[in-house]
Write an enzyme that holds these catalytic residues in place. Structure first.
Site, PDB file in Angstrom:
ATOM      1  N   GLN A   1     -24.691  67.016  62.180  1.00 20.83           N
ATOM      2  CA  GLN A   1     -24.054  66.056  63.079  1.00 20.83           C
ATOM      3  C   GLN A   1     -24.317  66.424  64.541  1.00 20.83           C
ATOM      4  O   GLN A   1     -24.046  67.540  64.959  1.00 20.83           O
ATOM      5  CB  GLN A   1     -22.537  66.038  62.796  1.00 20.83           C
ATOM      6  CG  GLN A   1     -21.772  64.976  63.527  1.00 20.83           C
ATOM      7  CD  GLN A   1     -22.124  63.565  63.058  1.00 20.83           C
ATOM      8  OE1 GLN A   1     -22.126  63.262  61.884  1.00 20.83           O
ATOM      9  NE2 GLN A   1     -22.465  62.712  64.004  1.00 20.83           N
TER      10      GLN A   1
ATOM     11  N   ASP B  85     -31.856  61.845  58.085  1.00 15.11           N
ATOM     12  CA  ASP B  85     -31.691  61.185  59.387  1.00 15.11           C
ATOM     13  C   ASP B  85     -33.044  60.727  59.939  1.00 15.11           C
ATOM     14  O   ASP B  85     -33.096  59.955  60.901  1.00 15.11           O
ATOM     15  CB  ASP B  85     -31.068  62.173  60.395  1.00 15.11           C
ATOM     16  CG  ASP B  85     -29.618  61.849  60.702  1.00 15.11           C
ATOM     17  OD1 ASP B  85     -29.203  60.697  60.458  1.00 15.11           O
ATOM     18  OD2 ASP B  85     -28.906  62.744  61.196  1.00 15.11           O
TER      19      ASP B  85
ATOM     20  N   LYS C 177     -18.686  59.597  56.297  1.00 15.97           N
ATOM     21  CA  LYS C 177     -19.856  59.868  55.463  1.00 15.97           C
ATOM     22  C   LYS C 177     -19.421  60.374  54.092  1.00 15.97           C
ATOM     23  O   LYS C 177     -19.977  59.979  53.074  1.00 15.97           O
ATOM     24  CB  LYS C 177     -20.762  60.889  56.158  1.00 15.97           C
ATOM     25  CG  LYS C 177     -21.603  60.226  57.238  1.00 15.97           C
ATOM     26  CD  LYS C 177     -22.242  61.186  58.203  1.00 15.97           C
ATOM     27  CE  LYS C 177     -22.853  60.380  59.353  1.00 15.97           C
ATOM     28  NZ  LYS C 177     -23.231  61.179  60.503  1.00 15.97           N
TER      29      LYS C 177
END
Ligand code: NDP
Length: 284
Positions: free
Chosen positions: A99, A122, A55
């Site tokens: 995460q 997300d 990322k």
């Protein structure tokens, strides 16, 4: 018998990233705003560490500012929530990603609820999930959004097609079904309790496999000429990455197919970049 065209996720991902990079340059020139992404990882899970590194690299590639927080396993709920709250108020950060999975002592749902919906790149916050349901959204969950990009950029139209999604997780299956529905597909969602799965999957013009079982979908489960999207990421005993679809046999009957690796996988982080750019643009 036909041989399927391969949907090249790497090439399409590079194309989308180039567009994001160009739009980022324009945004910076016009407004002075550089999109910023904060990634938080708790504990030492090696797979998660690879994702975080990828990322960061993707952020550099498209010209974003990024921060990575690598917190120890022993981080408390309060500490993690305090960090998320600080980032919610940080003007340089437009997207916050925690995460998953988090270590067991942390309450994942509570943390995700803390992320400001405006920075929820997300798209896991219930507010954003609800907006996806009604079809009025800013952010889409990255994997299903990546699948839609692959379908569209391959010139496949969804309207009126029989779409079968196998898997009903909140991250992949459910939002995937919703996006296909918004795109006018006739959508069926299957799961572990589906009776006669093969009978349903054989009806699919577009089949999305997202169950996490290596090479599970074989040619006899697929209609001649179907578009087959393989979301699965499974490790074989020899360490090799493989999808949910038996590529060898299914590519003989499908019209289009995504490989693993090199299909859906590369799109997921690219879609995260797209959401972060959108989050930055929304602050203007
Ligand atoms: P989950 O384990 O959360 O969900 C799996 C789903 O598959 C469940 O709905 C389950 O049904 C269903 N299922 C399991 N076995 C069967 C079966 N034999 N027949 C029919 N349905 C079945 O997984 P995720 O959705 O998180 O991920 C799915 C796959 O996609 C995994 O391989 C994962 O690694 C991969 N993935 C890939 C990403 C990428 O970037 N390419 C991103 C995210 C995930 P039930 O609900 O009844 O239990």
């Amino acid at each position: 018998m036909s041989t399927a065209k391969i949907i090249d996720g790497k090439a399409i991902s590079a194309e989308v990233r180039a567009e994001i990079a160009a739009n980022t340059r324009r945004l910076i020139e016009k407004t002075g705003i550089t999109p910023g992404l904060a990634v938080i990882i708790v504990g030492e899970d090696p797979a998660s560490q690879v994702y975080v590194r990828n990322k960061r690299r993707a952020c550099e590639e498209v010209g974003f500012y990024s921060e990575a927080y690598e917190l120890p396993e022993a981080t408390s709920q309060e500490e993690l929530e305090a960090l998320v709250e600080r980032l919610n108020g940080d003007k340089n950060i437009h997207g916050i990603l925690v995460q998953l999975p988090l270590p067991k002592h942390l309450d994942e749902e509570k943390i995700l609820l803390k992320i400001s919906p405006d920075k929820d790149v997300d798209a896991f916050h219930p507010y954003n999930v609800g907006r996806i349901m009604i079809g009025n959204y800013d952010f889409l969950p990255c994997t299903p959004a990546g699948v839609m990009e692959l379908i569209h950029r391959s010139g496949v139209s969804v309207g009126g097609k029989e779409c079968v999604v196998v898997g009903r997780s909140n991250i992949v299956g459910k939002p995937m079904a919703m996006l296909l529905l918004h795109d006018n597909g006739t959508v069926t969602v299957c799961h572990s309790r589906t009776k006669d799965l093969a009978e349903v999957t054989r009806r699919a013009d577009i089949l999305v496999a997202a169950i996490g079982k290596a090479d599970f979908f074989t040619a006899d489960m697929v209609k001649e000429g179907a578009v087959v999207i393989d979301v699965g990421m499974n490790r074989r005993a020899d360490g090799k990455l493989t999808g949910d679809v038996d590529f060898e046999s299914v590519s003989q009957v499908a019209s289009y197919i995504t490989p693993v690796p090199g299909g859906v996988g590369p799109m997921t982080i690219t879609m995260l970049m797209k959401n972060t750019l959108k989050a930055a643009e929304r602050t203007i």
